[in-house]
Design a protein around this motif. Sequence first.
Motif, short mmCIF file in Angstrom:
data_model
loop_
_atom_site.label_atom_id
_atom_site.label_comp_id
_atom_site.label_asym_id
_atom_site.label_seq_id
_atom_site.Cartn_x
_atom_site.Cartn_y
_atom_site.Cartn_z
N TYR A 24 0.85 -1.20 0.00
CA TYR A 24 0.00 0.00 0.00
C TYR A 24 0.88 1.25 0.00
O TYR A 24 1.99 1.25 0.56
N ALA A 79 -4.62 4.59 3.54
CA ALA A 79 -3.77 3.84 2.62
C ALA A 79 -4.52 3.63 1.30
O ALA A 79 -5.76 3.61 1.27
N SER A 111 -4.52 0.88 -1.88
CA SER A 111 -4.04 -0.46 -2.23
C SER A 111 -3.32 -0.44 -3.58
O SER A 111 -3.75 0.19 -4.54
#
Length: 470
Positions: A28, A128, A130
């Motif tokens: 991430y 975050a 991905s």
Amino acid sequence: MNFKEELDKNEVFAKIRAAAKNLNLETYVVGGFVRDLVLGRVSKDLDFTCVGSGIALAEEVSKQFDFHVPLSVFKNFGTAMLKLEDSELEFVGARKESYRSESRKPIVEDGTLQEDLERRDFTINSMAISLNEGNYGELLDPFDGIGDLKRKQIKTPLDPEITFSDDPLRMMRAVRFASQLGFDIDPDTFYALSKNAHRLSIVSAERIIVELNKIIQTDQPSYGFKLLFAGKLLHEFFPEMVELQGVDSVDDKSHKDNFYHTLQVLDNLSLVSDDLWLRWAAILHDIAKPATKRFNSKVGWTFHGHEDKGARMTPGIFKRLKLPMDERMKYVQKLVRLHLRPIALVKDEVTDSALRRLLFDAGDDIDDLMKLCRADITSKNNKKVKRFLENFDKVEQKLREVEEKDQVRNFQPPISGEEIMETFGLKPSKTVGEIKEEIKEAILEGKIKNKPEEARQLMHQLAKQKGLVK
């Protein structure tokens, strides 16, 4: 919320995806890049977290480039960094942290993505995106960082009491982010900050000053200082500035609050200069007022000599705060010492001698000194401010005229000590210094022009007076 299109604009993410896939590592992009992407701000440095070895991921990413990319590995911290031409990529394995009360250095263990995000300082930095095949570009926001960005607030992902007690530097960072982004600090977060202000004592002065300088360099630094003051953080490392706050009254005569005056000067100056050290001169220009404050029944409150005492205090403050003890400190010290001088020249009748002395003392810093003096006009009386600024216009015009005529801004004595010694067969002595000083004074007083021939003529006259020649 998905940022696939935004990520695809930067080829770095494709290389990291490929490396993560080769190693079968869940990966991430996290932290400041994600925050700034949501805010529409440019962020050159990228932080990546993987569930596994961040060092192994960095090494694999470096192979994805057709050219050599410098790789730095920090095994003790489990991190690695790749340095590109215009950005830095930092890699770390997901981890969880625990702390001891006497240190802000965590005990680190491998952890999950959730544990890695919750160890971060604020919700807006605990998001975050991905880089994995199944959900590439998807935003993960377990602590509602998006909501706090919309609400424009700084809030910790976990209990702020624990967050700040564990790592007290985060209190400085809370103020810094609030200042940089123009955000508020969540009430519960700010309460915990003020309650744990004493914990700042375990943080090194070097780390504190990095955050403080970032606050000073914001568009409106007074906001950060007000938060530092209200949260009692300023009291922990900058007591001289705290002492500026407050108003004393005797016989209905009061002085202004020099803390808030200083902040106004700092903000005024920040509108015309982003120079950190000129801003430090604004912070310290009245720092000695508490030490020089006196009450006189005839004239009220006075602060005589605060500019000289402030200049003497400057090295000690710089040393304690771990600011540089070099030409930058001397620059600030000079401006503190001289900041009242141009105000004394705001008259219809001002002598060329006084202007020459100011140019001589300020040298190349005269323009910065005038910026500081203009910023120092903080009266609420707009007519008074306008009058003072117009007078400063006249002073600056006179300074330009005198400099053009006499060239004393970077004054170099036209006669050196070596020439005096050689001319009269002298060794280094007090007499040589006296002749040099009298020549300099004659030039500044306008008795002779700043030219070698006139200086030599005076040198021979002085030598005769001192009995060096018959």
